[in-house]
Each structure stands twice: as C-alpha cells, then as structure tokens.
Design a protein around this motif. Structure first.
Motif, PDB file in Angstrom:
ATOM      1  N   ARG A  15       0.860  -1.178   0.000  1.00  0.00           N
ATOM      2  CA  ARG A  15       0.000   0.000   0.000  1.00  0.00           C
ATOM      3  C   ARG A  15       0.894   1.224   0.000  1.00  0.00           C
ATOM      4  NH1 ARG A  15      -2.584   2.135   5.171  1.00  0.00           N
ATOM      5  NH2 ARG A  15      -3.686   3.967   4.432  1.00  0.00           N
ATOM      6  N   MET A  75      -3.248   3.886  -2.360  1.00  0.00           N
ATOM      7  CA  MET A  75      -3.430   2.849  -3.367  1.00  0.00           C
ATOM      8  C   MET A  75      -2.833   1.532  -2.865  1.00  0.00           C
ATOM      9  SD  MET A  75      -4.501   2.161  -6.531  1.00  0.00           S
ATOM     10  CE  MET A  75      -4.685   3.769  -7.278  1.00  0.00           C
ATOM     11  N   THR A  76      -3.575   0.460  -3.089  1.00  0.00           N
ATOM     12  CA  THR A  76      -3.039  -0.862  -2.811  1.00  0.00           C
ATOM     13  C   THR A  76      -2.627  -1.503  -4.129  1.00  0.00           C
ATOM     14  OG1 THR A  76      -5.257  -1.816  -2.859  1.00  0.00           O
ATOM     15  CG2 THR A  76      -4.374  -1.215  -0.704  1.00  0.00           C
ATOM     16  N   TYR A  77      -1.609  -2.340  -4.046  1.00  0.00           N
ATOM     17  CA  TYR A  77      -1.030  -2.967  -5.226  1.00  0.00           C
ATOM     18  C   TYR A  77      -0.711  -4.428  -4.932  1.00  0.00           C
ATOM     19  CZ  TYR A  77       0.468   1.905  -6.121  1.00  0.00           C
ATOM     20  OH  TYR A  77       0.524   3.257  -6.299  1.00  0.00           O
ATOM     21  N   TRP A 109      -2.531  -2.800 -10.051  1.00  0.00           N
ATOM     22  CA  TRP A 109      -3.164  -1.749  -9.265  1.00  0.00           C
ATOM     23  C   TRP A 109      -4.611  -1.626  -9.719  1.00  0.00           C
ATOM     24  CZ3 TRP A 109      -4.929   2.580 -11.921  1.00  0.00           C
ATOM     25  CH2 TRP A 109      -4.494   2.686 -13.239  1.00  0.00           C
ATOM     26  N   ASN A 110      -5.430  -1.027  -8.879  1.00  0.00           N
ATOM     27  CA  ASN A 110      -6.853  -0.926  -9.155  1.00  0.00           C
ATOM     28  C   ASN A 110      -7.181   0.458  -9.718  1.00  0.00           C
ATOM     29  OD1 ASN A 110      -9.612  -0.845  -9.207  1.00  0.00           O
ATOM     30  ND2 ASN A 110      -9.906  -1.393  -7.065  1.00  0.00           N
ATOM     31  N   ASP A 157      -9.717   2.806  -7.965  1.00  0.00           N
ATOM     32  CA  ASP A 157      -9.346   3.553  -6.764  1.00  0.00           C
ATOM     33  C   ASP A 157      -8.573   4.829  -7.071  1.00  0.00           C
ATOM     34  OD1 ASP A 157     -10.540   1.879  -4.963  1.00  0.00           O
ATOM     35  OD2 ASP A 157      -8.695   0.854  -4.358  1.00  0.00           O
ATOM     36  N   LEU A 158      -8.272   5.067  -8.331  1.00  0.00           N
ATOM     37  CA  LEU A 158      -7.454   6.216  -8.693  1.00  0.00           C
ATOM     38  C   LEU A 158      -8.277   7.498  -8.657  1.00  0.00           C
ATOM     39  CD1 LEU A 158      -4.563   6.794  -9.650  1.00  0.00           C
ATOM     40  CD2 LEU A 158      -5.430   6.700 -11.971  1.00  0.00           C
TER      41      LEU A 158
END
Length: 142
Positions: free
Chosen positions: A90, A104-106, A124-125, A128-129
């Motif tokens: 994260r 951001m989580t990865y 990455w999502n 969520d950006l």
C-alpha cells in the motif's frame, strides 16, 4: 563471482528510492530490456512498457503528480522461482495538483535477474485512482 541482491531486497531498495523521489536511481535498477506491465489498466492507458528507456520516460514525471509519503504495508512473498517475488503493498501520499490524499493498494509480480528488474507486473486498481493528477500520469500511453 559477483553477488547480486535478492529480488526482495532489490524491491525494498526500489521503494526507498521512490520515497526519496530518486526516479533516475529507481530506473537504474532495471535491465535494459525490462518489461513493465499494467494488466488492469483501462483502455487508453499504458499497459506495457518495453525497455529501460520506456520505463524512464514513463516514470520521469511521477513525482510531479504523486507525492509518495510511505509504504505502510509491504508484504513480500517468495515464490518457487528464485528470481521472482510477489508483493502486496500500500502506498500513501498526496496528489500534487490538488493536495488530495493518495492511497493505493497494489499487488506486483517482480522478476529480477543478476540484480536488475527484468519483468514487473503491477496489478493496481484503476477504480481507486482519484480523478485528477494521478489519472493524468497513469493515462499516458506509449
């Protein structure tokens, strides 16, 4: 025989360089033919960068868009492949353009051979950006 850092150690070192905003040194961790992939990138966004020069071009302005402050959660998983690690992490900071929080989580799958990153898949999502400065950075395509 030269000793090279293990992929997990190389990855941790890379995170420190990103926090220091030393993008040139982070890019120097890459093999000349390294591949950087973003499998979940939406249409019109960068999905695959081939070669160290492409990675350098893509990352050059990263600190102008995202001011990373910390990676409060980093969990590295060794795999059955000695050159590959899977990372859950994260990253937190702020978006430079608006000052809004960045969180951001990865999940990343990273392969490093002879002390250089040869393949990095960044899961990455994009949902969520935040819809401002970070999106401008990630939307660039090659």
């Amino acid at each position: 025989m030269p000793t090279h850092p293990r992929p997990a150690d190389l990855f941790r070192h890379g995170l420190r360089l990103l926090l220091e905003k030393n993008i040139a040194a982070w890019v120097d961790l890459w093999d000349d033919d390294g591949v950087f992939e973003f499998p979940f990138a939406p249409d019109g966004w960068s999905r695959r960068l081939e070669g160290k020069a492409a990675v350098a071009d893509y990352m050059r302005h990263y600190p102008d868009h995202i001011d990373l402050h910390a990676f409060p959660h980093v969990h590295l998983h060794e795999t059955g492949e000695p050159d590959t690690v899977v990372v859950e992490m994260r990253g937190v900071g702020r978006l430079v353009s608006s000052g809004a929080p960045f969180d951001m989580t990865y999940i990343a799958v990273v392969t490093a051979v002879d002390g250089r990153i040869t393949h990095y898949r960044d899961y990455w999502n994009p949902l969520d950006l935040p819809q401002d400065g970070a999106a401008d950075f990630s939307r660039r395509t090659r």
